[in-house]
Design a protein around this motif. Structure first.
Motif, PDB file in Angstrom:
ATOM      1  N   LEU A 225       0.829  -1.200   0.000  1.00 40.11           N
ATOM      2  CA  LEU A 225       0.000   0.000   0.000  1.00 40.11           C
ATOM      3  C   LEU A 225       0.866   1.252   0.000  1.00 40.11           C
ATOM      4  O   LEU A 225       0.633   2.200  -0.766  1.00 40.11           O
ATOM      5  CB  LEU A 225      -0.932   0.005   1.214  1.00 40.11           C
ATOM      6  N   LEU A 226       1.883   1.261   0.852  1.00 36.40           N
ATOM      7  CA  LEU A 226       2.776   2.421   0.914  1.00 36.40           C
ATOM      8  C   LEU A 226       3.572   2.571  -0.381  1.00 36.40           C
ATOM      9  O   LEU A 226       3.849   3.698  -0.820  1.00 36.40           O
ATOM     10  CB  LEU A 226       3.724   2.288   2.113  1.00 36.40           C
ATOM     11  N   ALA A 227       3.939   1.447  -0.990  1.00 37.61           N
ATOM     12  CA  ALA A 227       4.656   1.507  -2.264  1.00 37.61           C
ATOM     13  C   ALA A 227       3.779   2.118  -3.353  1.00 37.61           C
ATOM     14  O   ALA A 227       4.236   2.947  -4.143  1.00 37.61           O
ATOM     15  CB  ALA A 227       5.108   0.109  -2.679  1.00 37.61           C
ATOM     16  N   ILE A 228       2.501   1.730  -3.370  1.00 37.61           N
ATOM     17  CA  ILE A 228       1.563   2.259  -4.362  1.00 37.61           C
ATOM     18  C   ILE A 228       1.366   3.755  -4.166  1.00 37.61           C
ATOM     19  O   ILE A 228       1.438   4.546  -5.118  1.00 37.61           O
ATOM     20  CB  ILE A 228       0.216   1.517  -4.280  1.00 37.61           C
ATOM     21  N   LEU A 229       1.133   4.157  -2.915  1.00 39.67           N
ATOM     22  CA  LEU A 229       0.925   5.578  -2.626  1.00 39.67           C
ATOM     23  C   LEU A 229       2.196   6.385  -2.883  1.00 39.67           C
ATOM     24  O   LEU A 229       2.150   7.493  -3.436  1.00 39.67           O
ATOM     25  CB  LEU A 229       0.468   5.757  -1.177  1.00 39.67           C
ATOM     26  N   GLY A 230       3.328   5.822  -2.475  1.00 42.83           N
ATOM     27  CA  GLY A 230       4.600   6.506  -2.704  1.00 42.83           C
ATOM     28  C   GLY A 230       4.882   6.695  -4.181  1.00 42.83           C
ATOM     29  O   GLY A 230       5.311   7.775  -4.616  1.00 42.83           O
ATOM     30  N   VAL A 235       5.813  10.182  -8.229  1.00 42.89           N
ATOM     31  CA  VAL A 235       5.935  10.405  -9.667  1.00 42.89           C
ATOM     32  C   VAL A 235       5.084  11.601 -10.106  1.00 42.89           C
ATOM     33  O   VAL A 235       5.522  12.427 -10.912  1.00 42.89           O
ATOM     34  CB  VAL A 235       5.525   9.134 -10.443  1.00 42.89           C
ATOM     35  N   SER A 236       3.882  11.713  -9.544  1.00 44.20           N
ATOM     36  CA  SER A 236       3.000  12.827  -9.918  1.00 44.20           C
ATOM     37  C   SER A 236       3.612  14.169  -9.550  1.00 44.20           C
ATOM     38  O   SER A 236       3.523  15.136 -10.310  1.00 44.20           O
ATOM     39  CB  SER A 236       1.630  12.672  -9.246  1.00 44.20           C
ATOM     40  N   GLN A 275       4.660  -2.854 -12.833  1.00 50.53           N
ATOM     41  CA  GLN A 275       3.283  -3.254 -13.111  1.00 50.53           C
ATOM     42  C   GLN A 275       2.763  -4.265 -12.101  1.00 50.53           C
ATOM     43  O   GLN A 275       1.545  -4.390 -11.905  1.00 50.53           O
ATOM     44  CB  GLN A 275       3.207  -3.824 -14.534  1.00 50.53           C
ATOM     45  N   ARG A 276       3.665  -4.951 -11.411  1.00 55.08           N
ATOM     46  CA  ARG A 276       3.241  -5.959 -10.431  1.00 55.08           C
ATOM     47  C   ARG A 276       2.467  -5.354  -9.263  1.00 55.08           C
ATOM     48  O   ARG A 276       1.778  -6.070  -8.535  1.00 55.08           O
ATOM     49  CB  ARG A 276       4.469  -6.708  -9.906  1.00 55.08           C
ATOM     50  N   LEU A 277       2.588  -4.045  -9.073  1.00 53.96           N
ATOM     51  CA  LEU A 277       1.795  -3.398  -8.020  1.00 53.96           C
ATOM     52  C   LEU A 277       0.303  -3.519  -8.308  1.00 53.96           C
ATOM     53  O   LEU A 277      -0.519  -3.433  -7.393  1.00 53.96           O
ATOM     54  CB  LEU A 277       2.186  -1.922  -7.888  1.00 53.96           C
ATOM     55  N   GLU A 278      -0.037  -3.731  -9.573  1.00 55.29           N
ATOM     56  CA  GLU A 278      -1.440  -3.929  -9.929  1.00 55.29           C
ATOM     57  C   GLU A 278      -1.968  -5.227  -9.325  1.00 55.29           C
ATOM     58  O   GLU A 278      -3.172  -5.350  -9.055  1.00 55.29           O
ATOM     59  CB  GLU A 278      -1.603  -3.935 -11.447  1.00 55.29           C
ATOM     60  N   ASP A 279      -1.083  -6.191  -9.076  1.00 62.23           N
ATOM     61  CA  ASP A 279      -1.506  -7.436  -8.444  1.00 62.23           C
ATOM     62  C   ASP A 279      -2.092  -7.178  -7.059  1.00 62.23           C
ATOM     63  O   ASP A 279      -2.879  -7.971  -6.550  1.00 62.23           O
ATOM     64  CB  ASP A 279      -0.322  -8.403  -8.319  1.00 62.23           C
ATOM     65  N   TYR A 280      -1.673  -6.071  -6.456  1.00 61.32           N
ATOM     66  CA  TYR A 280      -2.153  -5.716  -5.116  1.00 61.32           C
ATOM     67  C   TYR A 280      -3.274  -4.670  -5.158  1.00 61.32           C
ATOM     68  O   TYR A 280      -3.663  -4.129  -4.124  1.00 61.32           O
ATOM     69  CB  TYR A 280      -0.987  -5.197  -4.266  1.00 61.32           C
TER      70      TYR A 280
END
Length: 398
Positions: A225-230, A235-236, A275-280
């Motif tokens: 979750l933190l990786a996705i938010l980070g 990047v934004s 792209q593997r973050l999409e798995d989560y």
């Protein structure tokens, strides 16, 4: 009724909380097992209410039509949502859908380009002389989104007394069409049968991507979750700063640069291990941001403004009707399934914020297709809007 001039809730954090509670509450009700509510939300999906309820709230004077929190969600949350959504993009699978999606999108663009001047010609006796500048501005929004509209307002120097009712038309007419499209999603099989459209390719790609997503799905834990938010916010932010350093003008401003760059980065990431973050469930978190954005968009519209500009609303309805006519004529000629009608239309009218949502309502795994159509709208929007403005100027005899 609360005073519209003095909203009940004015603190930005309180406004954001109010909208978040509305959006969350609607989706919780949408997941209920109650048969009556299930039937209701089948024909009026939760997504409609994510912008309609805030719109009603603004009209009743509960929240304001303008707030710094709306700008924050648009500037920060939108790029994050787009990036996370594009992590799930399966470009090769999307290409297997064939050229019909692009042709339908261009048919929608054509309808807007010719529809604006035609509608202006009909209502010109009831509008100011420089109303053509508003037509150009609204064309920017209806072929791409708010960034394109901002570019056209700057390029045409659209007067405020023309721009204000055009914003009402954009929100009330444009998003009402989005709501109608979502409501019609339950009738796509009937439409495809009537149109003798082959929807097998769409369903096959949707099933393939959907099955693949389920096979790869993993439970979301705190590190992911933190990786996705980070990733999303990091990047934004960097892209936003870079966009400010790039050349600014009527065609390309920092907002347009941000959307274009963040979209390119998201597509590139979809080919990498990121792209593997999409798995989560990265795209689901992206959707949450997009839904909040739709809530703030709805909050900007005050339905009471409709009575102050009925001629603009009627012109917008005629304009949109021409766009819809072009879409359905193209669909009839190409035997296109309703999914292509939906994503082609919303890629124009809705842009990157709502096209993926409409696409997901029709085919749950194909939201990235809608997003790619919205990106296409961002790319061609300003140029097509310039053409629309020139045609409108000719109609106005200016």
């Amino acid at each position: 009724m609360f005073s519209i001039n003095d909203p009940l809730i004015q603190d930005p954090i309180a406004i954001f909380t109010y909208i978040a509670v509305l959006v969350g509450g609607v989706f919780i009700l949408g997941e209920t097992k109650h048969k009556g509510l299930q039937k209701f939300f089948h024909y009026a999906p939760p997504i409609i209410w994510t912008y309609f309820l805030p719109m009603i709230s603004t009209t009743l004077g509960i929240i304001p039509s303008s707030s710094s929190v709306y700008d924050f969600v648009s500037a920060i949350i939108l790029p994050v949502g787009l990036l996370l959504l594009l992590l799930s993009a399966d470009v090769p699978a999307t290409l297997r859908l064939g050229p019909k999606a692009i042709i339908m999108f261009l048919a929608g663009t054509f309808g807007i380009v010719i529809g604006g001047p035609i509608a202006l010609a009909i209502f010109q006796p009831y509008l100011p002389e420089d109303a053509w500048t508003g037509v150009g501005a609204l064309a920017g929004s209806w072929i791409g989104g708010s960034a394109n509209m901002a570019a056209m307002v700057d390029a045409l120097d659209t007067p405020k007394d023309i721009l204000s009712p055009m914003i009402v038309v954009d929100t009330v007419v444009g998003y009402s069409w989005m709501g109608i499209m979502i409501a019609l999603s339950g009738f796509q099989r009937q439409f495809n049968k009537w149109n003798r459209a082959d929807n097998s390719v769409v369903e096959k790609v949707n099933d393939q991507i959907g099955v693949l997503e389920k096979m790869k799905a993993k439970p979301l834990a705190v590190p992911q979750l933190l990786a996705i938010l980070g990733l999303g916010f990091g990047v934004s932010y960097v892209v936003g700063r870079v966009a400010q350093l790039l050349p600014q003008g009527a065609i390309l401003n920092s907002t347009t640069w941000t959307i274009m760059i963040i979209s390119a980065v998201g597509i590139i990431f979809s080919f990498t291990p990121i792209q593997r973050l999409e798995d989560y469930g990265a795209s689901k978190i992206g959707y949450a941001g997009i839904y909040l954005l739709l809530g703030t968009i709805g909050a900007k519209a005050n339905l009471m403004a409709v009575k102050d500009a009925p001629q603009y609303i009627l012109m917008g309805i005629v304009w949109l009707s021409i766009h819809i006519l072009c879409m359905f004529l193209a669909a009839r000629m190409l035997r296109s399934p309703m999914f292509f009608v939906a994503v082609g239309s919303q890629g124009n009218i809705g842009g990157t914020s709502s096209a993926p949502i409409v696409a997901s309502v029709f085919q749950p795994a194909l939201a990235p297709v809608g997003l790619l159509m919205g990106i296409m709208g961002n790319v061609v929007g300003t140029y097509a809007a310039v053409l629309t403005a020139k045609l409108a100027q000719i109609v106005a005899g200016m």
